[in-house]
Design a protein around this motif. Sequence first.
Motif, PDB file in Angstrom:
ATOM      1  N   VAL A   1      -6.265  34.884 -23.337  1.00  0.00           N
ATOM      2  CA  VAL A   1      -5.104  34.945 -24.214  1.00  0.00           C
ATOM      3  C   VAL A   1      -5.623  35.217 -25.620  1.00  0.00           C
ATOM      4  O   VAL A   1      -6.471  34.487 -26.132  1.00  0.00           O
ATOM      5  CB  VAL A   1      -4.306  33.618 -24.198  1.00  0.00           C
ATOM      6  CG1 VAL A   1      -3.144  33.676 -25.175  1.00  0.00           C
ATOM      7  CG2 VAL A   1      -3.835  33.295 -22.792  1.00  0.00           C
ATOM      8  N   GLU A   2      -5.128  36.283 -26.220  1.00  0.00           N
ATOM      9  CA  GLU A   2      -5.510  36.600 -27.598  1.00  0.00           C
ATOM     10  C   GLU A   2      -4.273  36.491 -28.470  1.00  0.00           C
ATOM     11  O   GLU A   2      -3.219  37.044 -28.141  1.00  0.00           O
ATOM     12  CB  GLU A   2      -6.075  38.014 -27.695  1.00  0.00           C
ATOM     13  CG  GLU A   2      -7.422  38.175 -27.032  1.00  0.00           C
ATOM     14  CD  GLU A   2      -7.954  39.582 -27.201  1.00  0.00           C
ATOM     15  OE1 GLU A   2      -8.583  39.846 -28.249  1.00  0.00           O
ATOM     16  OE2 GLU A   2      -7.726  40.398 -26.306  1.00  0.00           O
TER      17      GLU A   2
ATOM     18  N   LEU B   1      -1.401  23.523 -28.348  1.00  0.00           N
ATOM     19  CA  LEU B   1      -1.584  24.260 -27.106  1.00  0.00           C
ATOM     20  C   LEU B   1      -2.917  23.887 -26.477  1.00  0.00           C
ATOM     21  O   LEU B   1      -3.898  23.624 -27.171  1.00  0.00           O
ATOM     22  CB  LEU B   1      -1.539  25.771 -27.378  1.00  0.00           C
ATOM     23  CG  LEU B   1      -0.266  26.302 -28.033  1.00  0.00           C
ATOM     24  CD1 LEU B   1      -0.425  27.777 -28.353  1.00  0.00           C
ATOM     25  CD2 LEU B   1       0.940  26.077 -27.136  1.00  0.00           C
ATOM     26  N   ASP B   2      -2.952  23.876 -25.184  1.00  0.00           N
ATOM     27  CA  ASP B   2      -4.190  23.529 -24.470  1.00  0.00           C
ATOM     28  C   ASP B   2      -5.028  24.797 -24.286  1.00  0.00           C
ATOM     29  O   ASP B   2      -5.190  25.291 -23.181  1.00  0.00           O
ATOM     30  CB  ASP B   2      -3.855  22.896 -23.118  1.00  0.00           C
ATOM     31  CG  ASP B   2      -5.078  22.357 -22.402  1.00  0.00           C
ATOM     32  OD1 ASP B   2      -6.078  22.068 -23.094  1.00  0.00           O
ATOM     33  OD2 ASP B   2      -5.030  22.231 -21.176  1.00  0.00           O
ATOM     34  N   LEU B   3      -5.513  25.322 -25.418  1.00  0.00           N
ATOM     35  CA  LEU B   3      -6.305  26.551 -25.400  1.00  0.00           C
ATOM     36  C   LEU B   3      -7.691  26.263 -25.962  1.00  0.00           C
ATOM     37  O   LEU B   3      -7.853  25.455 -26.871  1.00  0.00           O
ATOM     38  CB  LEU B   3      -5.643  27.649 -26.232  1.00  0.00           C
ATOM     39  CG  LEU B   3      -4.260  28.116 -25.794  1.00  0.00           C
ATOM     40  CD1 LEU B   3      -3.697  29.116 -26.799  1.00  0.00           C
ATOM     41  CD2 LEU B   3      -4.326  28.742 -24.413  1.00  0.00           C
ATOM     42  N   LYS B   4      -8.669  26.965 -25.431  1.00  0.00           N
ATOM     43  CA  LYS B   4     -10.035  26.850 -25.920  1.00  0.00           C
ATOM     44  C   LYS B   4     -10.319  28.077 -26.787  1.00  0.00           C
ATOM     45  O   LYS B   4     -10.197  29.211 -26.336  1.00  0.00           O
ATOM     46  CB  LYS B   4     -11.000  26.804 -24.741  1.00  0.00           C
ATOM     47  CG  LYS B   4     -12.449  26.776 -25.124  1.00  0.00           C
ATOM     48  CD  LYS B   4     -13.315  26.791 -23.866  1.00  0.00           C
ATOM     49  CE  LYS B   4     -14.736  27.103 -24.222  1.00  0.00           C
ATOM     50  NZ  LYS B   4     -15.536  27.354 -23.032  1.00  0.00           N
ATOM     51  N   LEU B   5     -10.672  27.844 -28.044  1.00  0.00           N
ATOM     52  CA  LEU B   5     -11.018  28.935 -28.944  1.00  0.00           C
ATOM     53  C   LEU B   5     -12.422  29.421 -28.614  1.00  0.00           C
ATOM     54  O   LEU B   5     -13.374  28.643 -28.615  1.00  0.00           O
ATOM     55  CB  LEU B   5     -10.950  28.468 -30.400  1.00  0.00           C
ATOM     56  CG  LEU B   5     -11.294  29.500 -31.468  1.00  0.00           C
ATOM     57  CD1 LEU B   5     -10.293  30.655 -31.415  1.00  0.00           C
ATOM     58  CD2 LEU B   5     -11.311  28.859 -32.837  1.00  0.00           C
TER      59      LEU B   5
ATOM     60  N   ASN C   1     -14.779  36.376 -26.767  1.00  0.00           N
ATOM     61  CA  ASN C   1     -14.689  36.910 -25.416  1.00  0.00           C
ATOM     62  C   ASN C   1     -14.975  38.402 -25.433  1.00  0.00           C
ATOM     63  O   ASN C   1     -14.494  39.127 -26.294  1.00  0.00           O
ATOM     64  CB  ASN C   1     -13.290  36.658 -24.842  1.00  0.00           C
ATOM     65  CG  ASN C   1     -13.198  37.126 -23.415  1.00  0.00           C
ATOM     66  OD1 ASN C   1     -13.822  36.561 -22.523  1.00  0.00           O
ATOM     67  ND2 ASN C   1     -12.440  38.170 -23.173  1.00  0.00           N
TER      68      ASN C   1
ATOM     69  N   PHE D   1      -1.539  26.273 -33.652  1.00  0.00           N
ATOM     70  CA  PHE D   1      -1.851  26.402 -32.234  1.00  0.00           C
ATOM     71  C   PHE D   1      -2.522  25.143 -31.669  1.00  0.00           C
ATOM     72  O   PHE D   1      -2.887  25.099 -30.500  1.00  0.00           O
ATOM     73  CB  PHE D   1      -2.745  27.621 -31.996  1.00  0.00           C
ATOM     74  CG  PHE D   1      -2.149  28.894 -32.521  1.00  0.00           C
ATOM     75  CD1 PHE D   1      -1.026  29.456 -31.927  1.00  0.00           C
ATOM     76  CD2 PHE D   1      -2.685  29.522 -33.629  1.00  0.00           C
ATOM     77  CE1 PHE D   1      -0.464  30.623 -32.412  1.00  0.00           C
ATOM     78  CE2 PHE D   1      -2.128  30.697 -34.123  1.00  0.00           C
ATOM     79  CZ  PHE D   1      -1.006  31.239 -33.510  1.00  0.00           C
TER      80      PHE D   1
ATOM     81  N   ASN E   1     -11.023  33.263 -15.215  1.00  0.00           N
ATOM     82  CA  ASN E   1     -10.317  32.921 -16.447  1.00  0.00           C
ATOM     83  C   ASN E   1      -9.186  33.895 -16.749  1.00  0.00           C
ATOM     84  O   ASN E   1      -9.215  35.049 -16.338  1.00  0.00           O
ATOM     85  CB  ASN E   1     -11.290  32.911 -17.634  1.00  0.00           C
ATOM     86  CG  ASN E   1     -12.329  31.826 -17.506  1.00  0.00           C
ATOM     87  OD1 ASN E   1     -12.031  30.716 -17.074  1.00  0.00           O
ATOM     88  ND2 ASN E   1     -13.554  32.143 -17.860  1.00  0.00           N
TER      89      ASN E   1
ATOM     90  N   VAL F   1      -2.051  38.726 -22.948  1.00  0.00           N
ATOM     91  CA  VAL F   1      -2.528  37.895 -21.844  1.00  0.00           C
ATOM     92  C   VAL F   1      -3.188  38.830 -20.834  1.00  0.00           C
ATOM     93  O   VAL F   1      -2.530  39.722 -20.291  1.00  0.00           O
ATOM     94  CB  VAL F   1      -1.370  37.114 -21.182  1.00  0.00           C
ATOM     95  CG1 VAL F   1      -1.897  36.274 -20.023  1.00  0.00           C
ATOM     96  CG2 VAL F   1      -0.646  36.253 -22.206  1.00  0.00           C
TER      97      VAL F   1
ATOM     98  N   LYS G   1      -5.087  39.030 -17.253  1.00  0.00           N
ATOM     99  CA  LYS G   1      -5.339  38.270 -16.026  1.00  0.00           C
ATOM    100  C   LYS G   1      -5.690  39.225 -14.902  1.00  0.00           C
ATOM    101  O   LYS G   1      -5.640  40.434 -15.068  1.00  0.00           O
ATOM    102  CB  LYS G   1      -4.142  37.397 -15.671  1.00  0.00           C
ATOM    103  CG  LYS G   1      -2.830  38.114 -15.571  1.00  0.00           C
ATOM    104  CD  LYS G   1      -1.698  37.103 -15.427  1.00  0.00           C
ATOM    105  CE  LYS G   1      -0.351  37.796 -15.460  1.00  0.00           C
ATOM    106  NZ  LYS G   1       0.738  36.843 -15.372  1.00  0.00           N
TER     107      LYS G   1
END
Length: 132
Positions: free
Chosen positions: A92-93, A110-114, A117, A107, A89, A68, A70
Amino acid sequence: INININYKKILRIKNVNYDIWNIAVFKNQLSSHLPPDQSRHLEVLHPTLINRYYREYYISKRNIRLTVDKDIQYCNPSFVQYGYINERNIVVEIKYSNASNLSPKMFDGLDLKLAKNSKYVNGILAFRNVPH
């Protein structure tokens, strides 16, 4: 023709306080900790971006690795008067081997956007609208 794209060589260097704001001093400091065949490359290189961030590491019993990132900040060494630009942003990897028999579908809840990055690309783009 052999073209290396995304080639990275990692050299372990001594952890010292480098003067990143004075490029000549920085190159001398860094050069003193590199092998001679590597330090000669510093003559033609110059920093285009400084990034810094806070990273948390996690690993599961099944060897799923998660990082993570940040508090990501970018600075253009050519325009230090603008200071750091903050990234909004959090990155998260999730890393796992194909041999682990895990499915990316695990996954889905989970509320993650692939997304791809690159902190380097994000940093360069962050400065595109800064007046020069």
